[in-house]
Design an enzyme around this catalytic site. Structure first.
Site, PDB file in Angstrom:
ATOM      1  CE1 TYR B 107     -72.666 107.287 -83.603  1.00 25.59           C
ATOM      2  CE2 TYR B 107     -71.672 105.139 -83.992  1.00 25.59           C
ATOM      3  CZ  TYR B 107     -72.315 106.267 -84.467  1.00 25.59           C
ATOM      4  OH  TYR B 107     -72.600 106.368 -85.809  1.00 25.59           O
ATOM      5  CE1 TYR B 146     -70.982 101.826 -86.095  1.00 27.04           C
ATOM      6  CE2 TYR B 146     -70.065 103.992 -86.587  1.00 27.04           C
ATOM      7  CZ  TYR B 146     -71.145 103.136 -86.516  1.00 27.04           C
ATOM      8  OH  TYR B 146     -72.393 103.573 -86.863  1.00 27.04           O
ATOM      9  NE  ARG B 156     -72.954 101.912 -91.737  1.00 30.00           N
ATOM     10  CZ  ARG B 156     -73.646 103.041 -91.753  1.00 30.00           C
ATOM     11  NH1 ARG B 156     -74.237 103.492 -90.658  1.00 30.00           N
ATOM     12  NH2 ARG B 156     -73.795 103.743 -92.853  1.00 30.00           N
ATOM     13  CG  HIS B 159     -71.802 107.228 -90.679  1.00 33.85           C
ATOM     14  ND1 HIS B 159     -71.155 106.072 -90.351  1.00 33.85           N
ATOM     15  CD2 HIS B 159     -72.819 107.326 -89.783  1.00 33.85           C
ATOM     16  CE1 HIS B 159     -71.736 105.498 -89.318  1.00 33.85           C
ATOM     17  NE2 HIS B 159     -72.756 106.239 -88.943  1.00 33.85           N
ATOM     18  CG  HIS B 161     -76.085 109.421 -87.625  1.00 36.43           C
ATOM     19  ND1 HIS B 161     -76.904 108.445 -88.135  1.00 36.43           N
ATOM     20  CD2 HIS B 161     -75.014 108.771 -87.109  1.00 36.43           C
ATOM     21  CE1 HIS B 161     -76.360 107.253 -87.926  1.00 36.43           C
ATOM     22  NE2 HIS B 161     -75.206 107.417 -87.298  1.00 36.43           N
TER      23      HIS B 161
END
Lengths: 206, 235
Positions: B107, B146, B156, B159, B161
């Site tokens: 991110y 990640y 995780r 995905h 959001h």
């Protein structure tokens, strides 16, 4: 249509820790325009300018540094800028704000807005608050009422339903600060949110 | 003023419980006391309104909005679908906001210290407004998996959001879209916090119809928001 034919609601998931560049990019210094921020009263908006500030606390009493809060409120005459309010708002006031708790010291949040008027159905002036954070799998709703509206608060049907010992968790405390502090004309309201514990904020299922 | 029907309640059989102990951030952040039922006044039946002019022409294309020197790295994909209420009616003209890591699972955020490269051509944020039928479409890069600190060797699943408004503040929804066949799903406490019968609602489907030949695979992700509690007689 039979009830069984209804589609199931898409499940909620946590906002996670990395919402900043998606939801509040300018606040966090990203080079990406944000649609909504913490200043609801910018421009030529009628009403008493106020600031609302506070902190969010977890079950250990620690401040939460990665929450995002949203406000939804009526204008100074108690009208919502939404088609379902047939009176409409003619003040240019959109009534929506958003802020993360990760950019001010001690994880404070702060909004600049105007004090909402009563909407005229017997409820005291109030603001809807939506809270998201890492570790919160469904957003929670709460409300901000105002400490200097004691008479209206006494007649409010929502507050009347709530255990008197918990009512004060919904009432922002007016602190008359120096003029123009934090961009407000003067009044600052303190509104903390406690996720758990003796002071747990009343959260609503509407 | 109260002649309008309210909204159906949140379906707690479909949403995850606040306290999901396997997801270790929930025990200190889940509300400890029961929620207080709130009648749906005008304050609840209204909400923020965004029109098409709220979003920029490139906001739906995450491969373009932050590109500086060229295309971002990774597998280009199309993510599209329809937002409806529980009766299947499209929810038109509502704002969707999305954010995600890059193809390497990183991110663009100061709190993300995962030792994976940032991409100078990818921020990972986008938004769009649904059309008259409630349809939306994004172009992006398939996000990477990640690691996270929930438990030893926690990862995780891929995905994206999603944040949606809908017609009132009560239809607000923040969720995550996952990808079909991801073996990390069964190991993920956030995904598995959802009641089993509803988990697959969060998994997109590979759609050859949405895919564009020689260019990008398409994934379909439909979203169901709370609808009106009662339908008018003429329906």
């Amino acid at each position: 249509m039979a009830r069984d034919d209804k589609l199931r609601q898409t499940p909620s998931q946590t906002v996670g820790p990395y919402f900043a560049y998606g939801l509040t990019p300018e606040q966090y210094g990203y080079d990406y325009k944000q649609l909504v921020g913490n200043n609801l009263s910018a421009g030529d908006i009628a009403g008493e300018r106020i600031a609302i500030r506070g902190q969010v606390f977890d079950g250990n009493g620690d401040t939460v540094r990665d929450a995002v809060l949203e406000l939804w409120q009526a204008d100074s005459q108690g009208r919502y800028a939404h088609p379902e309010d047939e009176r409409g708002s003619n003040t240019g006031f959109a009534g929506f704000g958003r802020v993360g708790t990760g950019t001010l010291a001690e994880h404070f949040y702060e909004f600049q807005t105007i004090k909402p008027g009563a909407i005229g159905d017997g409820q005291a002036p109030h603001i809807t608050v939506v809270v998201f954070m890492r570790g919160l799998l469904n957003h929670v709703y709460t409300r901000i009422y105002f400490s200097d509206e004691a008479a209206a608060n006494d007649g409010d049907p929502v507050l009347a339903q709530i255990d008197p010992a918990r009512r004060n968790t919904l009432i922002a405390q007016r602190q008359d600060g120096p003029d123009d502090a934090d961009g407000a004309d003067g009044a600052i309201y303190r509104f903390d949110i406690h996720m758990q514990g003796d002071q747990e904020t009343v959260f609503f299922d509407a | 003023m109260s002649s309008q029907a309210g909204y159906t309640p949140r379906d707690w059989g479909s949403h995850p419980p606040y306290l999901s102990p396997e997801y270790k951030s929930t025990p200190l952040r889940a509300p400890g006391k029961p929620l207080v039922v709130l009648p749906q006044s005008l304050s609840e039946r209204t909400g923020p309104v965004y029109g098409q002019n709220a979003v920029g022409p490139l906001d739906h294309d995450l491969t373009k909005i932050a590109a500086t020197t060229g295309e971002p790295n990774g597998e280009r994909i199309i993510v599209a679908g329809q937002v409806t209420d529980e009766a299947g009616r499209g929810v038109p003209h509502i704002l969707l906001e999305v954010w995600q890591p890059n193809a390497a699972g990183r991110y663009q955020h100061a709190d993300d210290q995962h030792d994976a490269p940032l991409d100078p051509n990818f921020l990972g944020a986008g938004r769009c407004v649904t059309d008259a039928e409630g349809r939306y479409r994004f172009i992006t890069i398939k996000p990477g998996a990640y690691p996270w600190g929930n438990h030893y060797n926690a990862w995780r699943p891929n995905h994206i959001h999603f944040s949606l408004f809908g017609p009132s503040i009560l239809t607000r929804l923040v969720t995550q879209m996952y990808f079909p066949g991801d073996p990390l799903l069964e190991l993920d406490p956030i995904f598995n916090g959802v009641p089993e019968a509803s988990r697959q609602l969060l998994v997109s489907k590979l759609s050859i119809e949405l895919s564009e030949p020689e260019w990008a695979l398409g994934y379909e992700f439909n979203i169901v928001l709370r609808g009106r509690a009662a339908t008018p007689l003429e329906d």
